[in-house]
Enzyme design. Structure first.
Site, PDB file in Angstrom:
ATOM      1  N   HIS A  69       0.279   7.220  -4.441  1.00  0.00           N
ATOM      2  CA  HIS A  69       0.794   7.909  -6.002  1.00  0.00           C
ATOM      3  C   HIS A  69       2.094   7.970  -5.418  1.00  0.00           C
ATOM      4  O   HIS A  69       3.111   6.740  -6.332  1.00  0.00           O
ATOM      5  CB  HIS A  69       0.469   9.127  -6.244  1.00  0.00           C
ATOM      6  CG  HIS A  69       1.150   9.192  -7.898  1.00  0.00           C
ATOM      7  ND1 HIS A  69       1.042   8.838  -8.935  1.00  0.00           N
ATOM      8  CD2 HIS A  69       2.856   9.854  -8.273  1.00  0.00           C
ATOM      9  CE1 HIS A  69       1.443   9.562  -9.916  1.00  0.00           C
ATOM     10  NE2 HIS A  69       2.727  10.353  -9.783  1.00  0.00           N
ATOM     11  N   GLU A  70       2.651   8.561  -4.440  1.00  0.00           N
ATOM     12  CA  GLU A  70       4.514   8.549  -4.008  1.00  0.00           C
ATOM     13  C   GLU A  70       4.625   7.094  -4.038  1.00  0.00           C
ATOM     14  O   GLU A  70       6.018   6.542  -4.307  1.00  0.00           O
ATOM     15  CB  GLU A  70       5.309   9.704  -3.496  1.00  0.00           C
ATOM     16  CG  GLU A  70       4.664  10.776  -3.520  1.00  0.00           C
ATOM     17  CD  GLU A  70       5.499  11.059  -5.875  1.00  0.00           C
ATOM     18  OE1 GLU A  70       5.954  10.363  -5.662  1.00  0.00           O
ATOM     19  OE2 GLU A  70       4.315  11.748  -5.877  1.00  0.00           O
TER      20      GLU A  70
END
Ligand SMILES: [Zn+2]
Length: 245
Positions: A69-70
């Site tokens: 996600h990051e």
């Protein structure tokens, strides 16, 4: 946010990755919940070793999902030539720290939405794998749980409140419309406070019908979102935030 209590675990695409100590606690807690509670209840025929191996692997892939996600935010930032200083993973997810604020609403929008989009892709992948391996209970359990985790991560992060990605997406949309970053931030943060209030109201209603555990969680999330929105409004009068959560 300042994160001193973290350990450096390595680099991905040249970006240093730090793990906050709170994450180790979550890893142990989730592994125990899955291996000793959730999997034995839903899949009673496995061996003890299988429960613990799958419990640890599932926990580890929750971490991988948050990291991806990051990296989604980071890839979008790098696309716009904005350097990513570091990624920190912690109790409620992570932070991809970028060197400067996006200069355009479009950049803010794509950087913010890229994280939840990664979780939606992971949800689709794990959901398909679960259907494909529905006869192999271990793989099915692992993929079903990760599909669930990724849809929760996508939906929760898209709630339009600060400091969640949904708040930044909303900010980018208003900014694109009114071309005034300061005013857009204040409008988006105030909409965030309305959502925070709805969480608290939902929590209070849950408690009145006897669902105390979920009710307290909802109130806690609402309180967290409200405080973060208030900080964002306060900060807007000084400088604009440079963290994509
Ligand atoms: Zn995010």
């Amino acid at each position: 946010m300042v994160h001193k209590k973290s350990t450096y675990i390595g680099r991905v695409f040249g970006i240093p990755i730090d793990v906050d100590y709170s994450w180790y606690f979550i890893f142990i807690l989730l592994t125990w919940l899955l291996s000793a509670q959730y999997f034995p209840v839903h899949y009673p025929n496995w061996t003890n070793l299988t429960y613990w191996i799958l419990g640890s692997l599932t926990s580890l892939f929750l971490f991988v999902s948050v990291l991806l996600h990051e990296l989604g935010h980071s890839a979008a930032a790098k696309f716009f030539k904005i350097p990513v200083t570091k990624i920190t993973l912690m109790i409620f997810g992570g932070i991809a720290q970028i060197a400067r604020n996006p200069k355009k609403a479009g950049q803010e929008f794509w950087i913010a939405i890229s994280g939840p989009v990664v979780n939606l892709i992971l949800w689709a992948v794990f959901h398909s794998l679960a259907s494909l391996f529905s006869s192999v209970s271990g793989i099915y359990a692992f993929c079903t749980y990760l599909a669930y985790i990724n849809i929760v991560l996508a939906v929760f992060n898209l709630v339009p409140g600060f400091p969640l990605d949904g708040g930044k997406v909303l900010l980018a949309l208003i900014w694109g419309f009114n071309h005034n970053l300061k005013k857009a931030t204040i409008i988006a943060a105030n909409i965030g406070r309305i959502f925070a209030f709805l969480f608290i109201l939902w929590g209070a209603l849950s408690i009145t019908i006897g669902d105390i555990y979920d009710g307290l969680w909802l109130i806690f999330i609402g309180w967290f979102l409200d405080s973060a929105a208030a900080v964002e409004i306060h900060k807007t009068y000084q400088t604009h935030s440079n963290e994509a959560i």
